[in-house]
Design a protein around this motif. Sequence first.
Motif, mmCIF file in Angstrom:
data_model
loop_
_atom_site.group_PDB
_atom_site.id
_atom_site.type_symbol
_atom_site.label_atom_id
_atom_site.label_comp_id
_atom_site.label_asym_id
_atom_site.label_seq_id
_atom_site.Cartn_x
_atom_site.Cartn_y
_atom_site.Cartn_z
ATOM 1 N N LEU A 296 0.830 -1.207 0.000
ATOM 2 C CA LEU A 296 0.000 0.000 0.000
ATOM 3 C C LEU A 296 0.865 1.258 0.000
ATOM 4 O O LEU A 296 0.585 2.236 -0.718
ATOM 5 C CB LEU A 296 -0.931 -0.003 1.223
ATOM 6 N N ALA A 297 1.904 1.246 0.827
ATOM 7 C CA ALA A 297 2.807 2.405 0.858
ATOM 8 C C ALA A 297 3.477 2.601 -0.498
ATOM 9 O O ALA A 297 3.638 3.743 -0.970
ATOM 10 C CB ALA A 297 3.857 2.204 1.946
ATOM 11 N N THR A 298 3.855 1.492 -1.152
ATOM 12 C CA THR A 298 4.479 1.583 -2.473
ATOM 13 C C THR A 298 3.522 2.164 -3.495
ATOM 14 O O THR A 298 3.877 3.049 -4.286
ATOM 15 C CB THR A 298 4.942 0.183 -2.921
ATOM 16 N N ILE A 299 2.277 1.650 -3.485
ATOM 17 C CA ILE A 299 1.279 2.124 -4.456
ATOM 18 C C ILE A 299 0.962 3.603 -4.222
ATOM 19 O O ILE A 299 0.913 4.418 -5.163
ATOM 20 C CB ILE A 299 -0.002 1.267 -4.345
ATOM 21 N N ILE A 300 0.753 3.950 -2.955
ATOM 22 C CA ILE A 300 0.423 5.345 -2.631
ATOM 23 C C ILE A 300 1.570 6.273 -3.029
ATOM 24 O O ILE A 300 1.361 7.351 -3.618
ATOM 25 C CB ILE A 300 0.100 5.486 -1.135
ATOM 26 N N GLY A 301 2.831 5.832 -2.729
ATOM 27 C CA GLY A 301 3.978 6.669 -3.079
ATOM 28 C C GLY A 301 4.129 6.838 -4.580
ATOM 29 O O GLY A 301 4.402 7.952 -5.081
ATOM 30 N N SER A 302 3.935 5.764 -5.337
ATOM 31 C CA SER A 302 4.079 5.840 -6.799
ATOM 32 C C SER A 302 2.995 6.706 -7.408
ATOM 33 O O SER A 302 3.261 7.564 -8.268
ATOM 34 C CB SER A 302 4.034 4.430 -7.393
ATOM 35 N N VAL A 303 1.750 6.489 -6.980
ATOM 36 C CA VAL A 303 0.651 7.270 -7.536
ATOM 37 C C VAL A 303 0.795 8.745 -7.159
ATOM 38 O O VAL A 303 0.561 9.645 -7.984
ATOM 39 C CB VAL A 303 -0.706 6.724 -7.058
ATOM 40 N N GLU A 327 3.307 -4.066 -9.343
ATOM 41 C CA GLU A 327 3.904 -5.111 -8.503
ATOM 42 C C GLU A 327 3.263 -5.120 -7.116
ATOM 43 O O GLU A 327 2.943 -6.163 -6.560
ATOM 44 C CB GLU A 327 5.406 -4.884 -8.385
ATOM 45 N N GLY A 328 3.036 -3.897 -6.549
ATOM 46 C CA GLY A 328 2.382 -3.830 -5.238
ATOM 47 C C GLY A 328 0.959 -4.331 -5.284
ATOM 48 O O GLY A 328 0.489 -5.041 -4.383
ATOM 49 N N ALA A 329 0.228 -3.957 -6.366
ATOM 50 C CA ALA A 329 -1.154 -4.416 -6.495
ATOM 51 C C ALA A 329 -1.213 -5.926 -6.671
ATOM 52 O O ALA A 329 -2.099 -6.598 -6.119
ATOM 53 C CB ALA A 329 -1.819 -3.708 -7.672
ATOM 54 N N THR A 330 -0.270 -6.475 -7.447
ATOM 55 C CA THR A 330 -0.229 -7.933 -7.640
ATOM 56 C C THR A 330 0.042 -8.651 -6.325
ATOM 57 O O THR A 330 -0.565 -9.690 -6.015
ATOM 58 C CB THR A 330 0.859 -8.295 -8.665
ATOM 59 N N ARG A 331 0.959 -8.066 -5.555
ATOM 60 C CA ARG A 331 1.265 -8.675 -4.244
ATOM 61 C C ARG A 331 0.048 -8.654 -3.337
ATOM 62 O O ARG A 331 -0.261 -9.632 -2.662
ATOM 63 C CB ARG A 331 2.420 -7.916 -3.614
ATOM 64 N N MET A 332 -0.687 -7.532 -3.318
ATOM 65 C CA MET A 332 -1.894 -7.449 -2.510
ATOM 66 C C MET A 332 -2.959 -8.420 -3.011
ATOM 67 O O MET A 332 -3.663 -9.070 -2.224
ATOM 68 C CB MET A 332 -2.450 -6.020 -2.535
ATOM 69 N N ASN A 333 -3.079 -8.534 -4.329
ATOM 70 C CA ASN A 333 -4.065 -9.454 -4.893
ATOM 71 C C ASN A 333 -3.755 -10.891 -4.502
ATOM 72 O O ASN A 333 -4.655 -11.688 -4.197
ATOM 73 C CB ASN A 333 -4.083 -9.300 -6.424
#
Length: 520
Positions: A296-303, A327-333
């Motif tokens: 989540l931190a990765t996705i939020i930081g990238s976006v 990659e972060g979304a795939t990991r969460m999925n």
Amino acid sequence: MVNKINEFGSWRSYFVIAIYITVSTILLRVFGLFLDLVNIALLYLFPVLFSAVRWGRGPSFFAAGMGILAFDFFFVPPVFSMTVLDLRYLISFFVFLSVAALTSNLASKLRSQIHQAQQREAGTAALYALSRKITAISDLDALLNQIVQHVSDTLDAKAAIILPNQLGEQQLEAYSKDSVDWASDESHLSIAAWVNKHNSIAGRGTLTLGESSDLHVPLATDQQVHGVLTVHVGDRHLSEMPELIRIIEALSDLVAVAISRVKLANEAKVAQLTAESEKLRTALLDSLSHELRTPLATIIGSVTGLLEGEDVFGPEDRRELLLTTREGATRMNRLVGNLLGMVRIESGMLRLNKQWCGIEDIVGVALTQLNDALLHRKVNICLAADLPSVPLDEVLIEQVLINVISNAIKYSPDGSEIVIEADHNQDMLELIIKDEGAGIASADLERVFEKFYRGHLTKHIPGTGLGLAICKSIVEAHGGHIAAMNNGNRGTAIRISLPLQFAEKDGDGNDNHRGENLNH
């Protein structure tokens, strides 16, 4: 079985004694002329002793009186007369009656003691038999049914057990066979409520409802009254009731202890399940808090970077941020998929949709889905040339391979090699995934397939401990086997074995050809 006093029928015993003394007198008249009168008198003691042992005091005294009369009339001069010329015979008659009375009394006491000993032996045997039957029973309903039937068989009487429900109301829980009408009598519930409240016995032979045809005994331990044992004793003589009550109370004590044991075992089981549930909940929350926070931190930081640095980032930078987001979304999925998969497995909703599939295609699909994660690994695929098709659920086995290969990526360093090998023997397809990571301690090789378990060597790496547990459930549902082993001196090898033929039933006892799978 509780022994009753053998009455033999009172009139029959007196009739047999009369016949015996009559026959004895005839024989003594014919063949006893050479005997002294003292010897003849002693012979008349035999029916007295026999009657005392066989039937009790009454028949014994009858035998003594009849023997004296026969001896006086047929043998004491003057014969065929009740007159006694020699007064010394009166002393003999008195001694004869005294000896007869004493011996009959002793014989009667001995008979009573033997009868009591037999009853105690029967009661002890009944207790021992009941204790053997109920020792290993852990289900309360089965325990109660076993108890009432044993009590009924032991006492040759109808039996029932009444327990209070959650509201404190008396409720019929078990009864012996062929006694449903008797056991359903509403009066039993009222009496059971009184017995339960006062922890006191009631019914035939007691101070409460002493003329009743039933006996109600509390099933009590030191802690509480668990219920009431009701026995239909019928119209048994009140003289029999003290011994019968003693046996029933001994049985009820044993029953109360058994019921208390099962209740405590159930309470302990509930407490254990509650503790395990709390433990799993805590582990799940801990895993989620760690596993979700990083992607989540990765996705939020990238976006955020893409939105706020529109003029700063070039095309390559944007692509890098988008890849990081994916990659972060795939990991969460994958994490959510594992959680949902475990829920389906635990709830018994796992169903297989087996079809003939080539393992090469499944390996290819799994590697394609993990393509981004494999950029920094060397992948060496060694599949035998003549691999046959395998009956399996393609989507579920793909998930197994994705979880295993993801673990190999997670726990091995960049630049290391991941080897995927496949071969087969007569009955099984063998698939092995090897990595060059930290490895698994020998003590953890079996436990890594438990839910939420993390190996000692890899606890510092984030993870939920669900991936291999799901793999184990899926593989075993296919009738296969999965195991972990050390990959030589470095890394881990996961061996997956799958049957090459359809089984009649899968691991959950379901039809292999239809149903939904984990992700359908």
